[in-house]
Design an enzyme around this catalytic site. Structure first.
Site, PDB file in Angstrom:
ATOM      1  CG  ASP A  21      25.951  41.853  54.896  1.00  0.00           C
ATOM      2  OD1 ASP A  21      26.128  43.033  55.265  1.00  0.00           O
ATOM      3  OD2 ASP A  21      24.968  41.501  54.216  1.00  0.00           O
ATOM      4  CG  HIS A  38      31.201  49.513  59.935  1.00  0.00           C
ATOM      5  ND1 HIS A  38      30.729  48.446  59.202  1.00  0.00           N
ATOM      6  CD2 HIS A  38      30.477  50.591  59.540  1.00  0.00           C
ATOM      7  CE1 HIS A  38      29.760  48.869  58.400  1.00  0.00           C
ATOM      8  NE2 HIS A  38      29.583  50.175  58.596  1.00  0.00           N
ATOM      9  CG  LEU A 132      46.053  33.258  55.536  1.00  0.00           C
ATOM     10  CD1 LEU A 132      45.152  32.177  54.933  1.00  0.00           C
ATOM     11  CD2 LEU A 132      45.377  33.859  56.766  1.00  0.00           C
TER      12      LEU A 132
HETATM   13  C1  IPE Z   1      28.330  43.221  50.665  1.00  0.00           C
HETATM   14  O1  IPE Z   1      27.531  43.694  51.682  1.00  0.00           O
HETATM   15  C2  IPE Z   1      29.644  43.949  50.637  1.00  0.00           C
HETATM   16  C3  IPE Z   1      30.515  43.759  51.785  1.00  0.00           C
HETATM   17  C4  IPE Z   1      30.320  42.945  52.791  1.00  0.00           C
HETATM   18  C5  IPE Z   1      31.717  44.539  51.762  1.00  0.00           C
HETATM   19  P1  IPE Z   1      26.378  44.780  51.442  1.00  0.00           P
HETATM   20  O2  IPE Z   1      25.722  44.986  52.739  1.00  0.00           O
HETATM   21  O3  IPE Z   1      26.966  45.972  50.776  1.00  0.00           O
HETATM   22  O4  IPE Z   1      25.436  44.021  50.411  1.00  0.00           O
HETATM   23  P2  IPE Z   1      23.884  44.203  50.071  1.00  0.00           P
HETATM   24  O5  IPE Z   1      23.689  45.638  49.745  1.00  0.00           O
HETATM   25  O6  IPE Z   1      23.123  43.798  51.290  1.00  0.00           O
HETATM   26  O7  IPE Z   1      23.635  43.280  48.935  1.00  0.00           O
HETATM   27  C1  IPE Z   2      29.074  44.794  56.282  1.00  0.00           C
HETATM   28  O1  IPE Z   2      28.086  45.216  57.172  1.00  0.00           O
HETATM   29  C2  IPE Z   2      30.212  45.770  56.140  1.00  0.00           C
HETATM   30  C3  IPE Z   2      30.234  46.515  54.882  1.00  0.00           C
HETATM   31  C4  IPE Z   2      29.408  46.370  53.890  1.00  0.00           C
HETATM   32  C5  IPE Z   2      31.268  47.522  54.740  1.00  0.00           C
HETATM   33  P1  IPE Z   2      26.920  46.211  56.727  1.00  0.00           P
HETATM   34  O2  IPE Z   2      27.373  47.593  57.003  1.00  0.00           O
HETATM   35  O3  IPE Z   2      26.488  45.938  55.360  1.00  0.00           O
HETATM   36  O4  IPE Z   2      25.805  45.793  57.775  1.00  0.00           O
HETATM   37  P2  IPE Z   2      24.242  45.660  57.496  1.00  0.00           P
HETATM   38  O5  IPE Z   2      24.082  44.718  56.341  1.00  0.00           O
HETATM   39  O6  IPE Z   2      23.739  47.031  57.180  1.00  0.00           O
HETATM   40  O7  IPE Z   2      23.703  45.104  58.765  1.00  0.00           O
HETATM   41 MG    MG Z   3      25.104  44.689  54.569  1.00  0.00          MG
END
Ligand code: IPE
Ligand code: IPE
Ligand code: MG
Length: 248
Positions: A21, A38, A132
């Site tokens: 995240d 990303h 793995l």
């Molecule tokens: C969780 O992250 C899902 C992934 C990392 C794929 P999100 O960014 O979607 O989660 P919330 O919305 O902060 O809980």
């Molecule tokens: C995690 O990073 C990747 C996915 C959920 C696909 P985020 O896109 O959720 O990044 P933040 O949480 O908005 O910083």
């Molecule tokens: Mg996120």
């Protein structure tokens, strides 16, 4: 002492799960579009996979795209899917060379045909690998998985191949997408969020949780080592007393 040396390789978690995240925030902090975050996240991904393989960890599960993430703006969803396909195009040979077996869990049917095609190719090509096990959770959410398991179980009950009175935990597990994979021993979440966000709710029952403020694109080898060192200091009691655990 270097971090790598502080790891007891005889006591590695057999399965590490990661909620990757913070990509969006990483990009916004630099005045960039979330999509750059990303793209940058792929480098962290590569480093963590490499590190897990080097250490000899058996299973690594990565949360790449949640059921709820379908609700993000269309451009972001398309960019994420494109990054997924591109990464698999680039990395499949490396997986084979490094004996990494690729698997996907989640509602794969919901993905576009080109993404599915690429996924199945990588799954098939790496199916002979014995190192793995890399599990990517894609279009995955735990509530989806549990609901799906209940639905498929009901079908078996109605066609009489399953007797409701005899259902045990082990039987339920057979209907989960993670069947055959041991429960994670360590779950890492980056970006400072202290929540599970619909990831492996059943499987994480006794998993050690590790949270770090690092945003995913900044997470590297040393951070992974730190999480494992922290894990190795913990006493896992599984409901027992400390004395009982130490007796063993
Ligand atoms: C969780 O992250 C899902 C992934 C990392 C794929 P999100 O960014 O979607 O989660 P919330 O919305 O902060 O809980
Ligand atoms: C995690 O990073 C990747 C996915 C959920 C696909 P985020 O896109 O959720 O990044 P933040 O949480 O908005 O910083
Ligand atoms: Mg996120």
């Amino acid at each position: 002492m270097p971090l790598r040396k502080q790891i007891n390789t005889g006591k590695l978690p057999s399965h590490v799960a990661i909620i990757m995240d913070g990509n969006g925030r990483w990009a916004r902090q630099r005045g960039l579009d979330r999509i750059f975050g990303h793209q940058q996240g792929v480098n962290a991904l590569r480093e963590v996979i490499e590190t897990a393989a080097e250490l000899g960890i058996r299973y690594l599960t990565l949360y790449a795209f949640s059921t709820e993430n379908w609700g993000r703006p269309d451009e972001e969803v398309s960019a994420l899917m494109e990054i997924m396909v591109q990464s698999l195009n680039n990395e499949t040979d490396t997986f084979m060379k490094n004996n990494i077996r690729f698997k996907a869990i989640g509602d794969i049917d919901r993905l576009a045909d080109d993404v599915k095609k690429r996924l199945f190719e990588t799954i098939n090509l790496t199916s002979v690998c014995t190192g793995l096990n890399l599990v990517v959770a894609l279009s995955y959410s735990s509530r989806w998985e549990i609901t799906e398991a209940a639905r498929r179980m009901s079908v078996d009950v109605s066609n009489r191949t399953l007797k409701p009175d005899l259902i045990k935990e082990e039987d339920f597990e057979k209907y989960l997408t993670t069947y055959g994979i041991p429960d994670p021993e360590l779950m890492i979440r980056t970006s400072g969020e202290l929540r599970i966000s619909n990831f492996l709710l059943w499987q994480l029952a006794y998993t050690e949780l590790y949270f770090t403020d690092k945003l995913w694109p900044d997470f590297g080898k040393e951070d992974f080592y730190n999480a494992i060192i922290d894990f190795q200091k913990r006493e896992r009691r599984f409901g027992k007393t400390s004395e009982q655990v130490l007796e063993k």
